[in-house]
Design an enzyme around this catalytic site. Structure first.
Site, PDB file in Angstrom:
ATOM      1  N   ASP A   1       0.824  -1.200   0.000  1.00 33.60           N
ATOM      2  CA  ASP A   1       0.000   0.000   0.000  1.00 33.60           C
ATOM      3  C   ASP A   1       0.860   1.253   0.000  1.00 33.60           C
ATOM      4  O   ASP A   1       2.052   1.213   0.326  1.00 33.60           O
ATOM      5  CB  ASP A   1      -0.905   0.026   1.242  1.00 33.60           C
ATOM      6  CG  ASP A   1      -1.958  -1.065   1.217  1.00 33.60           C
ATOM      7  OD1 ASP A   1      -2.328  -1.514   0.117  1.00 33.60           O
ATOM      8  OD2 ASP A   1      -2.412  -1.470   2.307  1.00 33.60           O
TER       9      ASP A   1
ATOM     10  N   TYR B 285       6.213  -9.818   7.779  1.00 26.33           N
ATOM     11  CA  TYR B 285       5.957  -8.389   7.908  1.00 26.33           C
ATOM     12  C   TYR B 285       6.210  -7.954   9.350  1.00 26.33           C
ATOM     13  O   TYR B 285       6.021  -8.735  10.291  1.00 26.33           O
ATOM     14  CB  TYR B 285       4.504  -8.054   7.570  1.00 26.33           C
ATOM     15  CG  TYR B 285       4.190  -8.008   6.092  1.00 26.33           C
ATOM     16  CD1 TYR B 285       4.344  -6.831   5.372  1.00 26.33           C
ATOM     17  CD2 TYR B 285       3.715  -9.131   5.432  1.00 26.33           C
ATOM     18  CE1 TYR B 285       4.029  -6.773   4.019  1.00 26.33           C
ATOM     19  CE2 TYR B 285       3.402  -9.097   4.077  1.00 26.33           C
ATOM     20  CZ  TYR B 285       3.561  -7.902   3.381  1.00 26.33           C
ATOM     21  OH  TYR B 285       3.259  -7.852   2.055  1.00 26.33           O
TER      22      TYR B 285
END
Length: 260
Positions: A53, A111
């Site tokens: 994103d 992540y």
């Protein structure tokens, strides 16, 4: 014969509209393809291991492209880095087998989500850690972290409207989380990191998981609410979508998945 070149990329996502090429904004893929085109003197299509994103950072994004020219690999590190803006760097370039694909061959990803709970955030960390001032108790996350580990339908933890694309992969919203932790920074008071390793992630899944876990640590929801959300398959049952700038893509696995 076409060569398959694999790149290991790190970038600061602050000024980019995410990884994927767009017509209406600057992206990491777009910048890389432009400079690779100059270097290779032909149009290059770069295939990334996934999307990020706008505002998300990466320590270990992987992408590949095909090239017929006999350009040395060093040109894709030293040479390309000299052409790129300072917020994008190539860490490694290597030649792969022709059938290698950075996305479809990936076995999993790690992540990390960084956030700060102190009253006043330092200007030097504001672009790389979300700010949630106030009470935070990491021990409240123990049960929740265990609940998200394993194979589940994560429908409640995906961005609304992204389901149709995911259904085309054949596994819907089912993903496996191998490890999920929350730890404090030893030399930075009130700085925290949530780290999640899994076989794949839905759109904004890590940010929603992080937001839910942070709300649990702040006492705004119960640890058991994670199980409720998993069973419900309803985005409204999970927590907030944590801000993008706290998220880092740390590593993508191809040879051996990280289990321990």
């Amino acid at each position: 014969m076409l060569r398959t070149i694999r790149l290991l990329i790190t970038f600061d996502g602050t000024r980019y509209h995410g990884w994927q090429r767009q017509h209406n904004g600057i992206t990491v893929q777009g910048v890389l393809e432009e400079q690779l085109g100059h270097l290779c003197k032909k149009n290059i299509t770069l295939h990334g291991a996934g999307r990020t994103d706008a505002g998300v950072h990466a320590m270990g994004m992987v992408a590949h492209f095909h090239l017929g020219a006999s350009i040395p690999l060093k040109a894709f590190t030293d040479g390309l880095n000299s052409m790129l803006p300072q917020d994008i760097r190539i860490l490694e370039a290597r030649e792969e087998k022709p059938e290698f694909h950075s996305r479809f061959n990936a076995l999993g990803k790690t992540y990390r989500y960084d956030f700060y709970t102190g009253p006043l955030q330092q200007p030097t960390t504001r672009l790389y850690a979300a700010h949630f001032p106030g009470f935070f108790d990491s021990s409240r996350l123990t049960e929740a972290l265990q609940l998200i580990t394993g194979t589940h339908d994560f429908s409640s933890f995906e961005r609304v409207g992204s389901r149709n694309r995911e259904l085309q992969t054949g596994r819907g919203a089912v993903r496996t989380i191998y490890k999920a932790t929350c730890s404090s920074h030893p030399h930075q008071a009130d700085h925290w990191s949530i780290q999640i390793t899994g076989d794949g992630f839905l759109r904004q899944m890590v940010r929603i998981l992080a937001g839910t876990l942070i709300e649990i640590g702040m006492g705004k929801r119960s640890p058991a609410s994670v199980q409720t959300a998993l069973v419900a398959g309803d985005r409204t049952k999970a927590g907030m979508t944590a801000p993008a700038h706290g998220l880092f893509l740390e590593k993508i696995y191809y040879q051996q998945l990280f289990h321990s």
